[in-house]
Scaffold this motif. Structure first.
Motif, mmCIF file in Angstrom:
data_model
loop_
_atom_site.group_PDB
_atom_site.id
_atom_site.type_symbol
_atom_site.label_atom_id
_atom_site.label_comp_id
_atom_site.label_asym_id
_atom_site.label_seq_id
_atom_site.Cartn_x
_atom_site.Cartn_y
_atom_site.Cartn_z
ATOM 1 N N LEU A 59 0.736 9.127 10.725
ATOM 2 C CA LEU A 59 1.073 8.073 9.764
ATOM 3 C C LEU A 59 2.571 8.080 9.460
ATOM 4 O O LEU A 59 3.187 7.025 9.293
ATOM 5 N N CYS A 66 -1.698 0.543 5.655
ATOM 6 C CA CYS A 66 -0.527 -0.311 5.428
ATOM 7 C C CYS A 66 0.754 0.504 5.570
ATOM 8 O O CYS A 66 0.835 1.635 5.080
ATOM 9 N N THR A 67 1.742 -0.081 6.225
ATOM 10 C CA THR A 67 3.070 0.518 6.288
ATOM 11 C C THR A 67 4.030 -0.432 5.588
ATOM 12 O O THR A 67 4.136 -1.600 5.963
ATOM 13 N N GLY A 79 3.804 9.734 5.287
ATOM 14 C CA GLY A 79 2.461 9.279 5.611
ATOM 15 C C GLY A 79 1.501 9.911 4.623
ATOM 16 O O GLY A 79 1.643 11.090 4.290
ATOM 17 N N SER A 112 5.603 5.110 9.781
ATOM 18 C CA SER A 112 6.603 4.802 8.756
ATOM 19 C C SER A 112 8.015 4.855 9.333
ATOM 20 O O SER A 112 8.874 4.044 8.983
ATOM 21 N N THR A 134 3.194 5.027 4.793
ATOM 22 C CA THR A 134 1.964 4.474 5.353
ATOM 23 C C THR A 134 0.767 5.063 4.619
ATOM 24 O O THR A 134 0.633 6.282 4.507
#
Length: 222
Positions: A75, A97-98, A55, A79, A93
């Motif tokens: 984060l 956005c991941t 993350g 992921s 991530t």
């Protein structure tokens, strides 16, 4: 990892077992992550049984490190829950956005190309994108996202026409885009227009757009 961290001037706050927490400039962190993944693939001989997730949390330099660690961990969990083509984890991530690592590397590559073609000074240049247009593109993508982060396909397709209009206003006509060989029309404009019809990847383009906006911003000197 220590060698890479030193190369990118990152501070390793914690490293133990299979976890690590690093701090550094946003630019260096993004490029460090890309190179770390490539080195990891080399080390594991491309064995897909091995993977890692990460993350990347961006904040200002006054943000408390303890809170930074918590946010980054959140984060990372996104992921770890990521799944694509039947494969779980092996993702990162960042910027909301991941995505899997290969797509992340592609986004960073596109970000560098977009940065090259972006006019930082907002001067008229037929071979450059205005920075304000990059902002506008990011707003359009965000407007196509629902509260749960999923893409609203109706809004997505409606915005395709708006994109063509925006590019035409900036001198990038359909004819120029179609006839382009090696130029901004081919490397940037045509790519953006194509991905706007692909709801599974359009969200990822927030990464290069945010990258360019951050890289070209004017910092206030104290």
């Amino acid at each position: 990892m220590n060698v890479l961290a030193e190369k990118y001037k990152l501070y390793i706050t914690y490293s133990g077992g299979d976890d690590a927490f690093l701090i550094g400039s946003w630019f260096n962190i993004l490029h460090f992550a890309k190179e770390l993944y490539k080195k990891f693939k080399e080390f594991t001989c491309q064995n897909q049984s091995f993977s890692f997730s990460a993350g990347i949390f961006l904040c200002d330099n006054h943000f408390p490190i303890a809170r930074m660690s918590e946010k980054t961990a959140e984060l990372e969990e996104l992921s770890k829950d990521f799944e694509k083509d039947g494969k779980i984890k092996n993702a990162v991530t960042v910027f909301g956005c991941t995505l899997n690592w290969d797509n992340y590397c592609a986004m960073i590559d596109f970000a560098e190309k977009l940065s090259y073609y972006t006019n930082e000074e907002e001067l008229k240049d037929k071979d450059k994108l205005a920075r304000s247009l990059v902002h506008r593109l990011l707003r359009i993508i965000k407007s196509c996202l629902k509260q749960n982060g999923q893409v609203d396909t109706d809004k997505l397709y409606k915005n395709v026409a708006q994109l063509h209009y925006l590019f035409a206003r900036h001198g990038f006509t359909a004819e120029k885009i179609e006839d382009a060989q090696n130029s901004i029309e081919k490397d940037i404009i045509s790519v953006i227009l194509k991905v706007f019809s692909k709801e599974d990847i359009i969200k990822n383009y927030q990464i290069p757009l945010n990258y360019v906006i951050l890289k070209t911003r004017k910092l206030n000197k104290q």
